[in-house]
Design an enzyme around this catalytic site. Structure first.
Site, PDB file in Angstrom:
ATOM      1  N   ASP A 181       0.875  -1.166   0.000  1.00  0.00           N
ATOM      2  CA  ASP A 181       0.000   0.000   0.000  1.00  0.00           C
ATOM      3  C   ASP A 181       0.918   1.224   0.000  1.00  0.00           C
ATOM      4  O   ASP A 181       2.092   1.142   0.381  1.00  0.00           O
ATOM      5  CB  ASP A 181      -0.888  -0.035   1.248  1.00  0.00           C
ATOM      6  CG  ASP A 181      -1.751   1.199   1.386  1.00  0.00           C
ATOM      7  OD1 ASP A 181      -2.442   1.550   0.416  1.00  0.00           O
ATOM      8  OD2 ASP A 181      -1.712   1.825   2.461  1.00  0.00           O
TER       9      ASP A 181
ATOM     10  N   ASP B  51      -0.167   5.027   0.809  1.00  0.00           N
ATOM     11  CA  ASP B  51      -0.410   6.095   1.782  1.00  0.00           C
ATOM     12  C   ASP B  51      -0.384   5.571   3.211  1.00  0.00           C
ATOM     13  O   ASP B  51      -1.035   4.572   3.538  1.00  0.00           O
ATOM     14  CB  ASP B  51      -1.752   6.762   1.488  1.00  0.00           C
ATOM     15  CG  ASP B  51      -1.761   7.407   0.108  1.00  0.00           C
ATOM     16  OD1 ASP B  51      -0.809   8.151  -0.188  1.00  0.00           O
ATOM     17  OD2 ASP B  51      -2.695   7.147  -0.666  1.00  0.00           O
TER      18      ASP B  51
END
Length: 218
Positions: A7, A9
């Site tokens: 991922d 953020d």
């Protein structure tokens, strides 16, 4: 191929690039400051609470892109990278990526944030494969709509499965690193799920399931 999937953020980055883009637009006077900031903050809270309507949010994020030409947008993005993204870069994240690369793993970022924002970030991190929410383009112009399935929650699993099928690959031995309970559907699919600076919901689930919990923050 062993995939090391990340991922973006609040995982590889020490912050949220999507929310930061909204702040950047406000600070540069490109949108109505008070109205846009309130909406941006509200959507971010909905995301954190697992209540986000991804299509509604993406229309909000993509709408400013429809009002400007490519040269203006690229100049904005370059300034955004310098002002907002560079301060979010983490040495530990870069080392983690390098460690996987040295093991011969294939690096991938999968993120709900749209490709316009995330493509240069993936390039900066040296990650070749990016699955992001795709903004719709017609005749080279942004329409403000999403093309296909947003890579969010179960949509990440769907988009990744499409990628695997297209490349003749599998998730055998794969890793996935994330901070968010929104990514639980994909974390459950991999052999090596890792919670990175997790939110409370994900941390609790990770501990219950014996998943690795780690931090990339200084």
């Amino acid at each position: 191929m062993t995939l090391a999937i990340f991922d973006l953020d609040n995982t590889l980055l020490a912050g949220d690039s999507d929310h930061a883009w909204g702040e950047f637009l406000v600070e540069e006077g490109m949108v109505d400051a008070d109205e846009y900031r309130r909406a941006n903050d509200r959507f971010y809270e909905e995301y954190l609470n697992g209540e986000l309507d991804i299509f509604h949010y993406q229309r909000f994020v993509l709408q400013p892109l429809t009002r400007h030409n490519t040269e203006e947008l690229e100049a904005w993005r370059e300034a955004f990278m310098a002002k907002k993204v560079q301060p979010m870069m983490q040495d530990k994240a870069k080392k983690l990526l390098a460690d996987h690369q040295n093991q011969g793993h294939t690096l991938m970022i999968i993120t709900a944030t749209n490709r316009f924002i995330t493509e240069p970030i993936a390039e900066l991190l040296g990650v070749e494969h990016l699955i992001a929410t795709e903004p719709e383009l017609v005749n080279g112009k942004f329409t403000g709509e999403v093309a296909g399935t947003p890579s969010f929650q179960e949509g990440k699993v769907e988009r990744l499965n499409d990628w695997l099928a297209a490349h003749g690959e599998s998730l055998e031995g794969a890793w996935f690193y994330s901070d968010s309970h929104n990514d639980v559907p994909l974390l459950k699919q991999v052999a090596n799920p890792v919670a990175v600076d997790p939110d409370p919901t994900l941390e609790k689930l990770a501990l219950e399931n014996g998943w690795t919990v780690m931090s990339l923050r200084v």
